[in-house]
Write a protein that holds these residues in place. Structure first.
Motif, PDB file in Angstrom:
ATOM      1  N   THR A 101      33.652  37.730  25.659  1.00 14.89           N
ATOM      2  CA  THR A 101      33.847  38.621  26.802  1.00 14.89           C
ATOM      3  C   THR A 101      33.393  37.941  28.079  1.00 14.89           C
ATOM      4  OG1 THR A 101      33.502  40.570  25.410  1.00 14.89           O
ATOM      5  CG2 THR A 101      33.278  40.869  27.789  1.00 14.89           C
ATOM      6  N   VAL A 102      34.347  37.733  28.989  1.00 18.10           N
ATOM      7  CA  VAL A 102      34.084  37.090  30.274  1.00 18.10           C
ATOM      8  C   VAL A 102      33.995  38.180  31.342  1.00 18.10           C
ATOM      9  CG1 VAL A 102      34.907  35.446  32.000  1.00 18.10           C
ATOM     10  CG2 VAL A 102      35.315  35.015  29.551  1.00 18.10           C
ATOM     11  N   VAL A 103      32.873  38.239  32.039  1.00 19.13           N
ATOM     12  CA  VAL A 103      32.674  39.234  33.098  1.00 19.13           C
ATOM     13  C   VAL A 103      32.491  38.515  34.425  1.00 19.13           C
ATOM     14  CG1 VAL A 103      31.128  41.035  33.983  1.00 19.13           C
ATOM     15  CG2 VAL A 103      31.670  40.936  31.537  1.00 19.13           C
ATOM     16  N   LEU A 130      39.019  34.733  41.592  1.00 20.90           N
ATOM     17  CA  LEU A 130      38.436  34.217  40.354  1.00 20.90           C
ATOM     18  C   LEU A 130      39.134  34.780  39.122  1.00 20.90           C
ATOM     19  CD1 LEU A 130      34.643  34.266  41.318  1.00 20.90           C
ATOM     20  CD2 LEU A 130      36.147  32.270  41.121  1.00 20.90           C
ATOM     21  N   VAL A 131      39.316  36.095  39.075  1.00 23.57           N
ATOM     22  CA  VAL A 131      39.930  36.662  37.867  1.00 23.57           C
ATOM     23  C   VAL A 131      41.416  36.315  37.781  1.00 23.57           C
ATOM     24  CG1 VAL A 131      38.271  38.533  37.580  1.00 23.57           C
ATOM     25  CG2 VAL A 131      40.314  38.910  38.980  1.00 23.57           C
ATOM     26  N   THR A 132      42.076  36.099  38.903  1.00 23.61           N
ATOM     27  CA  THR A 132      43.477  35.669  38.866  1.00 23.61           C
ATOM     28  C   THR A 132      43.564  34.270  38.273  1.00 23.61           C
ATOM     29  OG1 THR A 132      44.005  37.026  40.803  1.00 23.61           O
ATOM     30  CG2 THR A 132      45.572  35.299  40.227  1.00 23.61           C
ATOM     31  N   ALA A 133      42.661  33.386  38.690  1.00 23.12           N
ATOM     32  CA  ALA A 133      42.649  32.023  38.146  1.00 23.12           C
ATOM     33  C   ALA A 133      42.275  32.006  36.668  1.00 23.12           C
ATOM     34  CB  ALA A 133      41.671  31.168  38.943  1.00 23.12           C
ATOM     35  N   LEU A 134      41.428  32.956  36.250  1.00 18.27           N
ATOM     36  CA  LEU A 134      40.929  32.997  34.862  1.00 18.27           C
ATOM     37  C   LEU A 134      41.645  34.047  34.016  1.00 18.27           C
ATOM     38  CD1 LEU A 134      37.119  32.769  35.693  1.00 18.27           C
ATOM     39  CD2 LEU A 134      38.570  30.922  34.804  1.00 18.27           C
ATOM     40  N   ALA A 135      42.804  34.480  34.453  1.00 15.60           N
ATOM     41  CA  ALA A 135      43.498  35.579  33.774  1.00 15.60           C
ATOM     42  C   ALA A 135      43.758  35.296  32.300  1.00 15.60           C
ATOM     43  CB  ALA A 135      44.815  35.878  34.491  1.00 15.60           C
ATOM     44  N   VAL A 173      43.601  41.789  33.221  1.00 13.80           N
ATOM     45  CA  VAL A 173      42.247  41.848  33.774  1.00 13.80           C
ATOM     46  C   VAL A 173      41.776  43.293  33.733  1.00 13.80           C
ATOM     47  CG1 VAL A 173      40.823  41.470  35.817  1.00 13.80           C
ATOM     48  CG2 VAL A 173      42.691  39.884  35.285  1.00 13.80           C
ATOM     49  N   HIS A 174      40.606  43.516  33.150  1.00 14.62           N
ATOM     50  CA  HIS A 174      40.047  44.862  33.059  1.00 14.62           C
ATOM     51  C   HIS A 174      39.219  45.126  34.306  1.00 14.62           C
ATOM     52  CE1 HIS A 174      38.794  48.570  31.412  1.00 14.62           C
ATOM     53  NE2 HIS A 174      37.608  48.189  30.957  1.00 14.62           N
TER      54      HIS A 174
END
Length: 381
Positions: free
Chosen positions: A49-51, A60-65, A96-97
């Protein structure tokens, strides 16, 4: 934005072609580069789980989607920017949650990435809320510009999660590396924080204010709001009142106490602020009706439906000084007000809000002023 995994097209929210501010900075790039180097060294990407906490515009979350991360943010605008940026880069939103700072965090966190916020209190609150889900093997990396990371920042990581060190600076950005220590005895979470207001400030004299972490001047009443409270509109004519950019809600609460027949709408883009406003309103037993809304100013409020808007607009967007937010608030207020409705604004004298109000409303009246602040009134014709 160039990332180790390709190019991304990113924008802030709301998207404005005239906005020269980017949706990322060197600290986002530094963190992503570090994660890519770590992946190359270990021969595997992030697992579990990545938070991602405090991702300002979803970069960040777009790059790590591909890691299906969880984003935790206090900002409605950041959430909307994230949705737009995921769509802009053909990533399904469900990948992405999206969580707010008011939502329960995941039960287990294997990778914790923290974009250091401007508010040390918000960082403290979030680390304390997330700490029970962090385990000995959790990878914890923080990031921020050098001017955003202080000794007190590192001490919070050390005190709440475990031993902490920093990287060398790169493009005026720095990383924070923390090794979790599950046996650490953590301090109690002091948020939300309540205090009693002083006398001599109108309807809320001696009343209670409740502040969640990250709300502006959470441990005391700021001098601008104090001045505004002394000069709020009197009388009981306004039926629909908006506390726009409500913060802890003390201004709207004051109006509700002085005018029990009024309906008060509390609006802010901060989830922490709206939760504070609702808690403040409830703590003081205001007899009228109130609505609490997290959103982009007065977007979604029907045109011509409001009698009075009270506003203390911010003039910073993270580290950038800008009048874009104030202009959006003033424009939204004009649309939402009925003919004859009024916008009351408190601001630093040097910001020149009277010029903007005259351009937009055709009028601006000085209600009160001192060497630092002015209270202005604009009437929709």
């Amino acid at each position: 934005m160039t990332t180790p995994w390709g190019e991304l097209e990113l924008a802030r929210f709301p998207d404005d072609p005239r906005d020269r501010l980017r949706a990322w900075d060197a600290s986002d790039e530094y963190l992503l580069q570090h994660l890519a180097e770590r992946e190359e060294e270990q021969g595997a990407g992030l697992s579990g789980t990545v938070v991602v906490v405090g991702d300002r515009w979803g970069a960040l979350v777009t790059a790590l989607a591909a890691q299906r991360p969880v984003q935790i943010t206090d900002s409605f605008l950041a959430q909307e920017a994230t949705r737009a940026n995921l769509d802009r880069n053909s990533v399904e939103t469900g990948t992405v949650h999206l969580l707010t700072t008011q939502d329960p965090p995941p039960d287990r966190i294997d990778v914790l990435l923290v974009r250091v916020p401007k508010s040390l209190a918000l960082l403290e609150d979030q680390l304390l809320r997330l700490a029970p889900a962090v385990h000995e093997g959790t990878v914890v990396v923080g990031t921020g510009m050098v001017k955003e990371i202080h000794t007190s920042t590192l001490q919070l990581f050390e005190r709440i999660l475990g031993p902490t060190r920093t990287s060398l600076a790169r493009k005026k950005a720095r990383l924070i590396f923390c090794t979790p220590d599950p046996s650490l005895e953590r301090p109690a979470n002091r948020w939300p924080y309540s205090y009693a207001l002083p006398d001599g400030i109108g309807a809320v004299s001696g009343r209670t204010v409740v502040n969640h972490a990250g709300v502006f001047c959470a441990d005391r009443l700021d001098i601008g709001t104090r001045f505004f409270l002394r000069h709020l509109p009197a009388g009981r004519g306004a039926r629909r009142v908006v506390d726009l950019g409500c913060g802890n809600g003390v201004v709207g609460t004051a109006m509700g106490l002085a005018n029990p027949e009024a309906e008060v709408l509390f609006v802010d883009e901060s989830f922490q602020a709206v939760a504070s406003a609702e808690a403040t309103y409830t703590a003081n037993g205001v007899p009228g009706h109130a609505e609490f809304r997290v959103g982009d100013g007065l977007a979604g409020v029907p045109a011509g439906s409001v009698d009075l808007v009270l506003n203390n607009p911010p003039f910073h967007s993270h580290q950038a000084t800008t009048d874009a937010t104030a202009w959006r608030m003033f424009t939204g207020a004009r649309r939402a007000l009925r003919p004859g409705g009024e916008l009351w604004v408190i601001g630093n004298r040097h910001l020149g809000y009277h010029i903007k109000l005259r351009r937009l409303f055709g009028n601006s009246h000085l209600v009160a002023g001192d060497p630092k602040f002015v209270v202005l009134r604009a009437v929709k014709r």
